[in-house]
Design a protein around this motif. Sequence first.
Motif, PDB file in Angstrom:
ATOM      1  N   SER A 151      40.158  21.941  96.497  1.00  0.00           N
ATOM      2  CA  SER A 151      40.686  21.742  95.147  1.00  0.00           C
ATOM      3  C   SER A 151      39.934  20.615  94.462  1.00  0.00           C
ATOM      4  O   SER A 151      39.613  19.599  95.088  1.00  0.00           O
ATOM      5  N   LEU A 152      39.697  20.788  93.159  1.00  0.00           N
ATOM      6  CA  LEU A 152      39.143  19.693  92.366  1.00  0.00           C
ATOM      7  C   LEU A 152      40.131  18.548  92.244  1.00  0.00           C
ATOM      8  O   LEU A 152      39.752  17.435  91.869  1.00  0.00           O
ATOM      9  N   ASN A 153      41.391  18.788  92.532  1.00  0.00           N
ATOM     10  CA  ASN A 153      42.418  17.751  92.480  1.00  0.00           C
ATOM     11  C   ASN A 153      42.726  17.177  93.866  1.00  0.00           C
ATOM     12  O   ASN A 153      43.776  16.556  94.063  1.00  0.00           O
ATOM     13  N   GLY A 154      41.839  17.392  94.810  1.00  0.00           N
ATOM     14  CA  GLY A 154      42.061  16.885  96.156  1.00  0.00           C
ATOM     15  C   GLY A 154      40.778  16.347  96.748  1.00  0.00           C
ATOM     16  O   GLY A 154      39.747  16.258  96.073  1.00  0.00           O
ATOM     17  N   PRO A 155      40.809  16.011  98.035  1.00  0.00           N
ATOM     18  CA  PRO A 155      39.595  15.522  98.699  1.00  0.00           C
ATOM     19  C   PRO A 155      38.495  16.575  98.676  1.00  0.00           C
ATOM     20  O   PRO A 155      38.754  17.778  98.668  1.00  0.00           O
ATOM     21  N   ALA A 156      37.248  16.112  98.677  1.00  0.00           N
ATOM     22  CA  ALA A 156      36.120  17.037  98.698  1.00  0.00           C
ATOM     23  C   ALA A 156      36.104  17.802 100.013  1.00  0.00           C
ATOM     24  O   ALA A 156      36.498  17.290 101.063  1.00  0.00           O
ATOM     25  N   GLY A 157      35.657  19.037  99.963  1.00  0.00           N
ATOM     26  CA  GLY A 157      35.557  19.839 101.176  1.00  0.00           C
ATOM     27  C   GLY A 157      35.802  21.300 100.899  1.00  0.00           C
ATOM     28  O   GLY A 157      36.268  21.691  99.822  1.00  0.00           O
ATOM     29  N   GLU A 158      35.472  22.130 101.907  1.00  0.00           N
ATOM     30  CA  GLU A 158      35.628  23.586 101.796  1.00  0.00           C
ATOM     31  C   GLU A 158      36.415  24.136 102.984  1.00  0.00           C
ATOM     32  O   GLU A 158      36.094  25.196 103.513  1.00  0.00           O
ATOM     33  N   THR A 159      37.452  23.398 103.405  1.00  0.00           N
ATOM     34  CA  THR A 159      38.292  23.854 104.503  1.00  0.00           C
ATOM     35  C   THR A 159      39.589  24.438 103.959  1.00  0.00           C
ATOM     36  O   THR A 159      40.245  23.838 103.111  1.00  0.00           O
ATOM     37  N   TRP A 160      39.938  25.608 104.465  1.00  0.00           N
ATOM     38  CA  TRP A 160      41.163  26.307 104.102  1.00  0.00           C
ATOM     39  C   TRP A 160      42.072  26.357 105.328  1.00  0.00           C
ATOM     40  O   TRP A 160      41.636  26.739 106.418  1.00  0.00           O
ATOM     41  N   THR A 161      43.329  25.991 105.167  1.00  0.00           N
ATOM     42  CA  THR A 161      44.323  26.149 106.234  1.00  0.00           C
ATOM     43  C   THR A 161      45.548  26.837 105.647  1.00  0.00           C
ATOM     44  O   THR A 161      46.047  26.439 104.599  1.00  0.00           O
ATOM     45  N   ALA A 263      34.845  35.706 114.087  1.00  0.00           N
ATOM     46  CA  ALA A 263      34.694  36.282 112.753  1.00  0.00           C
ATOM     47  C   ALA A 263      33.219  36.429 112.413  1.00  0.00           C
ATOM     48  O   ALA A 263      32.377  35.628 112.837  1.00  0.00           O
ATOM     49  N   VAL A 264      32.913  37.476 111.638  1.00  0.00           N
ATOM     50  CA  VAL A 264      31.521  37.699 111.237  1.00  0.00           C
ATOM     51  C   VAL A 264      31.256  37.225 109.821  1.00  0.00           C
ATOM     52  O   VAL A 264      30.101  37.107 109.405  1.00  0.00           O
ATOM     53  N   GLY A 265      32.314  36.961 109.051  1.00  0.00           N
ATOM     54  CA  GLY A 265      32.094  36.515 107.677  1.00  0.00           C
ATOM     55  C   GLY A 265      33.389  36.051 107.042  1.00  0.00           C
ATOM     56  O   GLY A 265      34.485  36.361 107.512  1.00  0.00           O
ATOM     57  N   ALA A 266      33.238  35.277 105.979  1.00  0.00           N
ATOM     58  CA  ALA A 266      34.370  34.843 105.167  1.00  0.00           C
ATOM     59  C   ALA A 266      33.966  34.932 103.710  1.00  0.00           C
ATOM     60  O   ALA A 266      32.779  34.803 103.366  1.00  0.00           O
ATOM     61  N   TRP A 267      34.944  35.171 102.846  1.00  0.00           N
ATOM     62  CA  TRP A 267      34.656  35.276 101.416  1.00  0.00           C
ATOM     63  C   TRP A 267      35.761  34.579 100.641  1.00  0.00           C
ATOM     64  O   TRP A 267      36.925  34.604 101.027  1.00  0.00           O
ATOM     65  N   THR A 268      35.359  33.901  99.569  1.00  0.00           N
ATOM     66  CA  THR A 268      36.309  33.100  98.811  1.00  0.00           C
ATOM     67  C   THR A 268      36.127  33.335  97.322  1.00  0.00           C
ATOM     68  O   THR A 268      35.064  33.745  96.851  1.00  0.00           O
ATOM     69  N   PHE A 269      37.213  33.076  96.609  1.00  0.00           N
ATOM     70  CA  PHE A 269      37.171  33.049  95.148  1.00  0.00           C
ATOM     71  C   PHE A 269      38.146  31.990  94.681  1.00  0.00           C
ATOM     72  O   PHE A 269      39.268  31.904  95.185  1.00  0.00           O
ATOM     73  N   GLN A 270      37.708  31.158  93.748  1.00  0.00           N
ATOM     74  CA  GLN A 270      38.595  30.182  93.134  1.00  0.00           C
ATOM     75  C   GLN A 270      38.361  30.185  91.623  1.00  0.00           C
ATOM     76  O   GLN A 270      37.240  30.007  91.153  1.00  0.00           O
ATOM     77  N   SER A 271      39.437  30.402  90.884  1.00  0.00           N
ATOM     78  CA  SER A 271      39.329  30.416  89.436  1.00  0.00           C
ATOM     79  C   SER A 271      38.831  29.066  88.933  1.00  0.00           C
ATOM     80  O   SER A 271      39.280  28.019  89.412  1.00  0.00           O
ATOM     81  N   PRO A 272      37.916  29.067  87.973  1.00  0.00           N
ATOM     82  CA  PRO A 272      37.462  27.790  87.409  1.00  0.00           C
ATOM     83  C   PRO A 272      38.566  27.161  86.579  1.00  0.00           C
ATOM     84  O   PRO A 272      39.436  27.858  86.043  1.00  0.00           O
ATOM     85  N   PRO A 273      38.564  25.836  86.484  1.00  0.00           N
ATOM     86  CA  PRO A 273      39.573  25.183  85.642  1.00  0.00           C
ATOM     87  C   PRO A 273      39.346  25.512  84.176  1.00  0.00           C
ATOM     88  O   PRO A 273      38.220  25.790  83.750  1.00  0.00           O
ATOM     89  N   VAL A 274      40.414  25.506  83.409  1.00  0.00           N
ATOM     90  CA  VAL A 274      40.317  25.802  81.982  1.00  0.00           C
ATOM     91  C   VAL A 274      40.498  24.557  81.122  1.00  0.00           C
ATOM     92  O   VAL A 274      40.241  24.593  79.914  1.00  0.00           O
ATOM     93  N   ALA A 275      40.945  23.464  81.712  1.00  0.00           N
ATOM     94  CA  ALA A 275      41.117  22.214  80.969  1.00  0.00           C
ATOM     95  C   ALA A 275      41.172  21.075  81.972  1.00  0.00           C
ATOM     96  O   ALA A 275      41.416  21.288  83.160  1.00  0.00           O
ATOM     97  N   ALA A 276      40.941  19.869  81.511  1.00  0.00           N
ATOM     98  CA  ALA A 276      41.034  18.688  82.365  1.00  0.00           C
ATOM     99  C   ALA A 276      41.653  17.548  81.569  1.00  0.00           C
ATOM    100  O   ALA A 276      41.234  17.274  80.440  1.00  0.00           O
ATOM    101  N   HIS A 277      42.657  16.923  82.146  1.00  0.00           N
ATOM    102  CA  HIS A 277      43.286  15.750  81.544  1.00  0.00           C
ATOM    103  C   HIS A 277      42.593  14.529  82.121  1.00  0.00           C
ATOM    104  O   HIS A 277      42.696  14.248  83.312  1.00  0.00           O
ATOM    105  N   ASN A 278      41.870  13.784  81.285  1.00  0.00           N
ATOM    106  CA  ASN A 278      40.955  12.760  81.755  1.00  0.00           C
ATOM    107  C   ASN A 278      41.653  11.430  82.021  1.00  0.00           C
ATOM    108  O   ASN A 278      42.798  11.187  81.624  1.00  0.00           O
ATOM    109  N   ARG A 279      40.919  10.531  82.675  1.00  0.00           N
ATOM    110  CA  ARG A 279      41.436   9.200  82.980  1.00  0.00           C
ATOM    111  C   ARG A 279      41.668   8.431  81.682  1.00  0.00           C
ATOM    112  O   ARG A 279      40.844   8.471  80.764  1.00  0.00           O
ATOM    113  N   PRO A 280      42.795   7.719  81.592  1.00  0.00           N
ATOM    114  CA  PRO A 280      43.054   6.955  80.361  1.00  0.00           C
ATOM    115  C   PRO A 280      42.191   5.691  80.296  1.00  0.00           C
ATOM    116  O   PRO A 280      41.543   5.301  81.280  1.00  0.00           O
ATOM    117  N   TYR A 281      42.172   5.088  79.140  1.00  0.00           N
ATOM    118  CA  TYR A 281      41.467   3.822  78.962  1.00  0.00           C
ATOM    119  C   TYR A 281      42.339   2.916  78.114  1.00  0.00           C
ATOM    120  O   TYR A 281      43.236   3.358  77.397  1.00  0.00           O
TER     121      TYR A 281
END
Length: 289
Positions: A151-161, A263-281
Motif C-alpha cells: 500500500s502507498l499508505n503503508g511500509p514499502a514492499g511487495e509482500t501479501w499476506t 508455485a510457478v507464478g503470481a499475478w497482481t493488480f492494484q488500482s492507482p490512487p485517484v487523489a492524495a491528501h498532502n502533508r499540512p504546513y
Amino acid sequence: MTAPLPLPPVPKPFQLPFHYGALHQIGIDWLVDPDPARRLLAKHHPGLTAATFEDGQALVSLNYQLYFAQYAFGGGITQEIEFSIIAFPTDEGDRLPSLTYAQYAQGWDQTKLLGIARIHVVCDNPFAIRAGHELYAEPKYPGWFEVGLPSLNGPAGETWTVRCKAATIGPNDTLEKASAPLLDVTAELDGLASAAANSAPITGYGTDHEGRLLAGPMNVYQPYRWYDLAAPEHTGRTRLAVHAPDDGLGHDIRTLLGDEAPAVGAWTFQSPPVAAHNRPYYLPTRPHL
C-alpha cells in the motif's frame, strides 16, 4: 445451425455490468497432476475440460480480491478468495492455441476460452455472495479475512499476506465471524521484476443448478503484473497453509496440491490512487494588535 442462446436473466435488484471503483488482487498459480484436477472439475463443471500446459500438467489458481463499489446509497467493500482450475468449454477445444504456462499467464490466449472454473469462493459480503449465486452460478459462501497488503499508505514492499477464516450469514444478511481459520496465503514478491500481462478480460465459468454452463468475462482496464516463480530460487516466496483440511475448500486444495507443489507464478493488480491528501504546513501568524 444451432439457434442462438438467450442471455441469462439478471434478477432484481442487480444490474450488469457491475462496476468496480477500486480493485486490489493477487493470484498464485500451481501446475499439478491433471487426473485429480479432471475428476474434481467433472463434479462441478461437466461441460468444461481442464487445460494442460508443460508436461501435460493442469493449472490451479488461488486468487484474493479486495474491491470497492459505489452505489446510489453509498459505498461497499468486499473481500473474497477463489480456488479455481483453469479450463475451457469442451466443445471449443479445437479453437485453443497451444501455450506454455508463461504464455497463458501473460495473456497470449486471445480467444479468452481459457478461464477460471471456480471450485470454491469464500466472501465476506452477504450481498456479493447472493449476487455471485444468482448472476454467475458461483459456488460462493461466507468467510472473513485478515490481510497485509502492499500500500502507498503503508511500509514499502511487495509482500501479501491473507488469512481466511470461517463465517456464517446471520439475521438480516449480517456476516457472523467465527474464529476458525481456513487457510493462510503469503506471497513475498519484493525485489522481483514483473512483466505486464494482457490477460483481461478474464473468463469466469459457472455451472447453474440446471447444469447450464455460464461464462462471465471480467474486464480490468490496465495490465496485470505477472511474476515468474518457476526458478528454484523462488520456491520459498509463496506459502499456503491449510488449517481445515477436512472441509470442502481444504480437502480440495490438499487433493490437487498435495503438500504444496511450488508455485510457478503470481499475478497482481492494484488500482492507482485517484487523489492524495498532502502533508499540512504551518502558516505564519501575526500578533493581534
